[in-house]
Design a protein around this motif. Structure first.
Motif, PDB file in Angstrom:
ATOM      1  N   ALA A  42      -5.390   4.985  -4.139  1.00  0.00           N
ATOM      2  CA  ALA A  42      -6.215   6.140  -3.807  1.00  0.00           C
ATOM      3  C   ALA A  42      -6.365   6.319  -2.304  1.00  0.00           C
ATOM      4  O   ALA A  42      -6.797   7.361  -1.839  1.00  0.00           O
ATOM      5  N   SER A  43      -6.004   5.293  -1.549  1.00  0.00           N
ATOM      6  CA  SER A  43      -6.138   5.366  -0.090  1.00  0.00           C
ATOM      7  C   SER A  43      -4.965   4.668   0.566  1.00  0.00           C
ATOM      8  O   SER A  43      -4.263   3.861  -0.063  1.00  0.00           O
ATOM      9  N   HIS A  44      -4.791   4.969   1.848  1.00  0.00           N
ATOM     10  CA  HIS A  44      -3.715   4.325   2.598  1.00  0.00           C
ATOM     11  C   HIS A  44      -3.977   2.826   2.729  1.00  0.00           C
ATOM     12  O   HIS A  44      -3.036   2.026   2.703  1.00  0.00           O
ATOM     13  N   ASP A  45      -5.251   2.426   2.826  1.00  0.00           N
ATOM     14  CA  ASP A  45      -5.582   0.999   2.938  1.00  0.00           C
ATOM     15  C   ASP A  45      -5.176   0.249   1.678  1.00  0.00           C
ATOM     16  O   ASP A  45      -4.653  -0.872   1.756  1.00  0.00           O
ATOM     17  N   ASP A  46      -5.411   0.847   0.515  1.00  0.00           N
ATOM     18  CA  ASP A  46      -4.999   0.202  -0.737  1.00  0.00           C
ATOM     19  C   ASP A  46      -3.478   0.098  -0.817  1.00  0.00           C
ATOM     20  O   ASP A  46      -2.926  -0.897  -1.294  1.00  0.00           O
ATOM     21  N   PHE A  47      -2.801   1.140  -0.367  1.00  0.00           N
ATOM     22  CA  PHE A  47      -1.335   1.130  -0.356  1.00  0.00           C
ATOM     23  C   PHE A  47      -0.811  -0.005   0.524  1.00  0.00           C
ATOM     24  O   PHE A  47       0.092  -0.752   0.124  1.00  0.00           O
ATOM     25  N   LEU A  48      -1.379  -0.155   1.712  1.00  0.00           N
ATOM     26  CA  LEU A  48      -0.958  -1.232   2.608  1.00  0.00           C
ATOM     27  C   LEU A  48      -1.197  -2.591   1.970  1.00  0.00           C
ATOM     28  O   LEU A  48      -0.329  -3.482   2.010  1.00  0.00           O
ATOM     29  N   ALA A  49      -2.366  -2.784   1.368  1.00  0.00           N
ATOM     30  CA  ALA A  49      -2.691  -4.069   0.755  1.00  0.00           C
ATOM     31  C   ALA A  49      -1.762  -4.385  -0.404  1.00  0.00           C
ATOM     32  O   ALA A  49      -1.295  -5.527  -0.557  1.00  0.00           O
ATOM     33  N   ALA A  50      -1.459  -3.387  -1.217  1.00  0.00           N
ATOM     34  CA  ALA A  50      -0.560  -3.604  -2.358  1.00  0.00           C
ATOM     35  C   ALA A  50       0.837  -3.968  -1.888  1.00  0.00           C
ATOM     36  O   ALA A  50       1.498  -4.845  -2.479  1.00  0.00           O
ATOM     37  N   THR A  51       1.305  -3.318  -0.826  1.00  0.00           N
ATOM     38  CA  THR A  51       2.652  -3.618  -0.321  1.00  0.00           C
ATOM     39  C   THR A  51       2.705  -5.008   0.300  1.00  0.00           C
ATOM     40  O   THR A  51       3.669  -5.756   0.093  1.00  0.00           O
ATOM     41  N   LYS A  52       1.682  -5.372   1.054  1.00  0.00           N
ATOM     42  CA  LYS A  52       1.627  -6.716   1.637  1.00  0.00           C
ATOM     43  C   LYS A  52       1.555  -7.771   0.535  1.00  0.00           C
ATOM     44  O   LYS A  52       2.162  -8.857   0.653  1.00  0.00           O
ATOM     45  N   ALA A  53       0.836  -7.473  -0.546  1.00  0.00           N
ATOM     46  CA  ALA A  53       0.762  -8.406  -1.668  1.00  0.00           C
ATOM     47  C   ALA A  53       2.120  -8.533  -2.359  1.00  0.00           C
ATOM     48  O   ALA A  53       2.554  -9.637  -2.723  1.00  0.00           O
ATOM     49  N   LEU A  54       2.815  -7.406  -2.541  1.00  0.00           N
ATOM     50  CA  LEU A  54       4.162  -7.449  -3.122  1.00  0.00           C
ATOM     51  C   LEU A  54       5.088  -8.270  -2.245  1.00  0.00           C
ATOM     52  O   LEU A  54       5.906  -9.066  -2.744  1.00  0.00           O
ATOM     53  N   ASP A  55       4.974  -8.111  -0.936  1.00  0.00           N
ATOM     54  CA  ASP A  55       5.800  -8.871   0.004  1.00  0.00           C
ATOM     55  C   ASP A  55       5.583 -10.375  -0.186  1.00  0.00           C
ATOM     56  O   ASP A  55       6.533 -11.167  -0.141  1.00  0.00           O
ATOM     57  N   ARG A  56       4.355 -10.774  -0.431  1.00  0.00           N
ATOM     58  CA  ARG A  56       4.057 -12.197  -0.672  1.00  0.00           C
ATOM     59  C   ARG A  56       4.700 -12.688  -1.972  1.00  0.00           C
ATOM     60  O   ARG A  56       5.263 -13.783  -2.013  1.00  0.00           O
ATOM     61  N   VAL A  57       4.619 -11.883  -3.022  1.00  0.00           N
ATOM     62  CA  VAL A  57       5.200 -12.283  -4.303  1.00  0.00           C
ATOM     63  C   VAL A  57       6.707 -12.470  -4.167  1.00  0.00           C
ATOM     64  O   VAL A  57       7.284 -13.448  -4.663  1.00  0.00           O
ATOM     65  N   LEU A  58       7.353 -11.546  -3.486  1.00  0.00           N
ATOM     66  CA  LEU A  58       8.802 -11.623  -3.315  1.00  0.00           C
ATOM     67  C   LEU A  58       9.208 -12.794  -2.439  1.00  0.00           C
ATOM     68  O   LEU A  58      10.125 -13.557  -2.770  1.00  0.00           O
ATOM     69  N   THR A  59       8.529 -12.955  -1.309  1.00  0.00           N
ATOM     70  CA  THR A  59       8.922 -13.979  -0.343  1.00  0.00           C
ATOM     71  C   THR A  59       8.637 -15.383  -0.878  1.00  0.00           C
ATOM     72  O   THR A  59       9.502 -16.262  -0.817  1.00  0.00           O
ATOM     73  N   ALA A  60       7.438 -15.599  -1.416  1.00  0.00           N
ATOM     74  CA  ALA A  60       7.095 -16.922  -1.943  1.00  0.00           C
ATOM     75  C   ALA A  60       7.802 -17.217  -3.263  1.00  0.00           C
ATOM     76  O   ALA A  60       7.807 -18.362  -3.719  1.00  0.00           O
ATOM     77  N   GLY A  61       8.439 -16.193  -3.848  1.00  0.00           N
ATOM     78  CA  GLY A  61       9.236 -16.432  -5.044  1.00  0.00           C
ATOM     79  C   GLY A  61      10.513 -17.194  -4.762  1.00  0.00           C
ATOM     80  O   GLY A  61      11.162 -17.690  -5.676  1.00  0.00           O
ATOM     81  N   ARG A  62      10.883 -17.294  -3.483  1.00  0.00           N
ATOM     82  CA  ARG A  62      12.079 -18.039  -3.061  1.00  0.00           C
ATOM     83  C   ARG A  62      13.339 -17.571  -3.801  1.00  0.00           C
ATOM     84  O   ARG A  62      14.132 -18.358  -4.285  1.00  0.00           O
ATOM     85  N   TYR A  63      13.518 -16.258  -3.860  1.00  0.00           N
ATOM     86  CA  TYR A  63      14.678 -15.710  -4.565  1.00  0.00           C
ATOM     87  C   TYR A  63      15.901 -15.556  -3.672  1.00  0.00           C
ATOM     88  O   TYR A  63      17.023 -15.464  -4.174  1.00  0.00           O
ATOM     89  N   VAL A  64      15.699 -15.474  -2.370  1.00  0.00           N
ATOM     90  CA  VAL A  64      16.787 -15.238  -1.424  1.00  0.00           C
ATOM     91  C   VAL A  64      16.636 -16.193  -0.246  1.00  0.00           C
ATOM     92  O   VAL A  64      15.526 -16.485   0.189  1.00  0.00           O
ATOM     93  N   ILE A  65      17.765 -16.691   0.251  1.00  0.00           N
ATOM     94  CA  ILE A  65      17.780 -17.448   1.507  1.00  0.00           C
ATOM     95  C   ILE A  65      18.057 -16.435   2.611  1.00  0.00           C
ATOM     96  O   ILE A  65      19.194 -16.000   2.802  1.00  0.00           O
ATOM     97  N   PRO A  66      17.024 -15.997   3.357  1.00  0.00           N
ATOM     98  CA  PRO A  66      17.230 -14.912   4.326  1.00  0.00           C
ATOM     99  C   PRO A  66      18.036 -15.359   5.544  1.00  0.00           C
ATOM    100  O   PRO A  66      17.948 -16.499   5.991  1.00  0.00           O
ATOM    101  N   VAL A  67      18.793 -14.407   6.085  1.00  0.00           N
ATOM    102  CA  VAL A  67      19.497 -14.652   7.349  1.00  0.00           C
ATOM    103  C   VAL A  67      18.782 -13.851   8.438  1.00  0.00           C
ATOM    104  O   VAL A  67      17.582 -14.022   8.626  1.00  0.00           O
ATOM    105  N   TRP A  68      19.481 -13.022   9.176  1.00  0.00           N
ATOM    106  CA  TRP A  68      18.860 -12.387  10.334  1.00  0.00           C
ATOM    107  C   TRP A  68      18.870 -10.865  10.226  1.00  0.00           C
ATOM    108  O   TRP A  68      19.527 -10.277   9.382  1.00  0.00           O
ATOM    109  N   HIS A  69      18.117 -10.279  11.118  1.00  0.00           N
ATOM    110  CA  HIS A  69      18.068  -8.831  11.222  1.00  0.00           C
ATOM    111  C   HIS A  69      18.065  -8.470  12.708  1.00  0.00           C
ATOM    112  O   HIS A  69      17.874  -9.327  13.572  1.00  0.00           O
TER     113      HIS A  69
END
Length: 606
Positions: free
Chosen positions: A542-569
């Motif tokens: 409903a707000s931009h703040d909720d959107f930011l929090a949800a995306t940051k939370a998704l980022d944590r789920v993906l990253t801590a899931g250890r699905y990819v060995i990241p290289v560089w950007h």
């Protein structure tokens, strides 16, 4: 095809009923739409803010691609298609501004209307919109395009079409889509579907088309010539219908856009040095510093440009296929991440110049913090705490080595984690489980991915210290597409870009349907209710703040899931190009991305 026939009959009947009815209660038509708030540009804007509205027309750009192609239809799963065709050879009802996180302005549609909660969206077509053969773009073409793509098109179109309860023609130039779910992004997504010419495909199997059908579209560029697997040439349509609309002002300036295909990177780079192609994106900082000292650069015929951006890193690296039981345990994945000595690899291949990807949305305002979750991010994740891998809520960071090849500290940590997961090094120096089965797997790579090959070569030497001896299989891009589409690999080189406006595409990337449904970007086979819940939250915030929090939370789920060995950007793009090829001084937020080259470049000999 029978279900498609009956659905089409139902939609046409609904469309006719709508035309004969008194119509809908009118909402306020607008020139654009933003995910949150209002579009930055007013209804009377003259051009996009990052273009040269007075750019001259003429000249050509020739780009190089490694690989081949056997289809000109980018909207189906079958075949290999020059990726640019999806964006340059087709138009949608609305066009995207790449200087705003997610805002659309009228393109084929002159206006957009939505319900109070975006439970429906209605578009009004421009009366002047035409296909390249001179015939008008009609609402019947729009209806057919959406239904066809949503049923027999590429899987990326299917999930949103399933959320449509009705698709109705509501006037001579009006079409309305009503949705069965709360999803604020759907109104925008339905503004971005490619519009196809219905009559071109009558009596033909759209899902099986390839090189036999050159598409007719409304876009500024049309396919003028091609040779299978060798080149595709697009020519600017001198009779393009939209030259004078604000969204197109200062864009599509080049007369020809040509893609040349090469067997490998070295052949492509030699062609660039010889002037056979006149622009080249460099993905290696080391090569950028060492390989661009040749006559055309020294005499100024070619120039080097660095383009900054503010978009997320996305993810790039070696992906684990968790459908293979050997990678189902997060401890195993963490151990193999520990064994990946990024600092040593980066120094060896890049002179230490590149920055590591630290999460899927790093380098942007959407990226997670690496300490403990706070506030709404924590609130969103806590209901799933018992099923999340360690570090998701508490904080997680990738391991850092001392830069030495031995990487002793992280190797010791990896061995301990593998032992906890039931793997030990035997007397013969091979990592085995309790049944005596060796820990082994296959790494699948494209034979043209030189960079990935170099990374894997160093990584394999590190894995030997764990008693792990994987098999590396090099295959051509056609085989690679087939095997990754069917998830027929243990580990592969994976790249997925992220935007500043993540939305429904995240389900295609990480949704549980991808565990068994072929053709998604869920190569890792993740099945995470937490990830799907975060995607739902970011779609319906409903707000931009909720959107930011949800995306940051998704980022944590993906990253801590250890699905990819990241290289560089790289926080910049590096483009070497002919001095006659120019781009505006004002760089859009997304930098060198879709909509940048060749879209807003021009050719000038001055």
């Amino acid at each position: 095809m029978k279900p498609l026939f009956y659905r089409r009959t139902r939609l046409v009947a609904a469309a006719c009923a709508a035309i004969l009815s008194a119509g809908f209660v009118a909402a306020e038509p607008k020139h654009g739409i933003a995910m949150y708030g209002e579009p930055a540009l007013p209804p009377d804007f003259v051009s996009l803010p990052f273009v040269n509205a007075d750019a001259p027309k003429g000249g050509k750009i020739v780009t190089g691609e490694v690989g081949t192609f056997d289809s000109l239809n980018p909207h189906i799963l079958k075949g290999r298609v020059p990726w640019q065709l999806r964006f340059l050879a087709y138009e949608s009802l609305m066009g995207r501004s790449y200087d705003e996180p997610f805002t659309l302005y009228g393109l084929l549609a002159e206006s957009i209307e939505t319900g109070p909660n975006r439970e429906w969206v209605e578009f009004t077509l421009r009366p002047e919109a035409k296909f390249s053969d001179g015939t008008p773009v009609t609402v019947e073409d729009v209806l057919w395009s959406y239904e066809t793509l949503g049923t027999v098109g590429h899987p990326r179109y299917h999930s949103s079409w399933k959320k449509v309860t009705s698709a109705e023609i509501t006037g001579e130039r009006k079409i309305k889509f009503t949705f069965d779910t709360d999803d604020r992004e759907l109104a925008l997504i339905f503004g971005m579907r490619p519009i196809l010419k219905k009559a071109q495909w009558e009596g033909k199997d759209f899902s099986e088309s390839g090189l036999d059908e050159v598409p007719i579209s409304s876009a500024p560029y049309v396919i003028d010539d091609f040779a299978p697997g060798r080149f595709v040439s697009l020519k600017r349509n001198p009779d393009y219908w939209g030259n004078d609309i604000p969204f197109r002002k200062g864009t599509n300036n080049l007369d020809e856009v040509r893609f040349e295909f090469f067997g490998d990177f070295n052949a492509m780079f030699e062609a660039f040095k010889a002037g056979e192609i006149n622009t080249n994106r460099e993905t290696s900082a080391a090569r950028w510093e060492t390989n661009y000292d040749f006559p055309a650069i020294r005499d100024g015929q070619m120039v080097k440009s660095v383009i900054p951006h503010k978009r997320p890193t996305g993810i790039r690296g070696l992906v684990f296929n968790t459908r293979n039981p050997i990678f189902a345990d997060w401890r195993v994945r963490e151990a193999l991440i520990d064994a990946f000595n990024f600092e040593f690899i980066n120094q060896t291949l890049n002179g230490g110049s590149e920055q590591r990807i630290t999460s899927y949305f790093s380098n942007s305002v959407l990226g997670m913090s690496h300490d403990a979750a706070q506030g709404k991010v924590k609130e969103f994740l806590e209901p799933f705490a018992s099923e999340l891998p360690p570090g998701t809520i508490e904080g997680y960071s990738l391991p850092v080595s001392d830069g030495k090849e031995s990487n002793r500290k992280n190797i010791r940590k990896a061995i301990k984690l593998l032992e906890e997961a039931g793997w030990k090094v035997g007397d013969d120096g091979v990592m085995k489980n309790a049944a005596g089965e060796p820990f082994t797997f296959e790494i699948v790579l494209e034979q043209d991915e030189t960079n990935a090959q170099q990374i894997v070569d160093i990584y394999i030497e590190a894995l030997k210290r764990l008693g792990i001896f994987p098999q590396v299989t090099m295959i051509d891009d056609a085989q690679y597409k087939v095997r990754t589409t069917d998830y027929d690999f243990d580990m592969a080189y994976y790249a997925r870009g992220m935007s500043l406006s993540p939305g429904n595409e995240q389900t295609l990337y990480w949704g549980s349907e991808g565990v068994t449904e072929p053709g998604t970007w869920n190569w890792m086979g993740m099945n995470s209710p937490a990830a799907e819940a975060m995607i739902d939250k970011l779609l319906n915030s409903a707000s931009h703040d909720d959107f930011l929090a949800a995306t940051k939370a998704l980022d944590r789920v993906l990253t801590a899931g250890r699905y990819v060995i990241p290289v560089w950007h790289a926080p910049v793009a590096r483009i070497a190009h002919a001095k006659e090829l120019r781009y505006p001084e004002t760089i859009p937020m997304y930098g060198d991305w879709i909509g940048f080259q060749p879209d807003i470049w021009w050719y000038s000999e001055d």
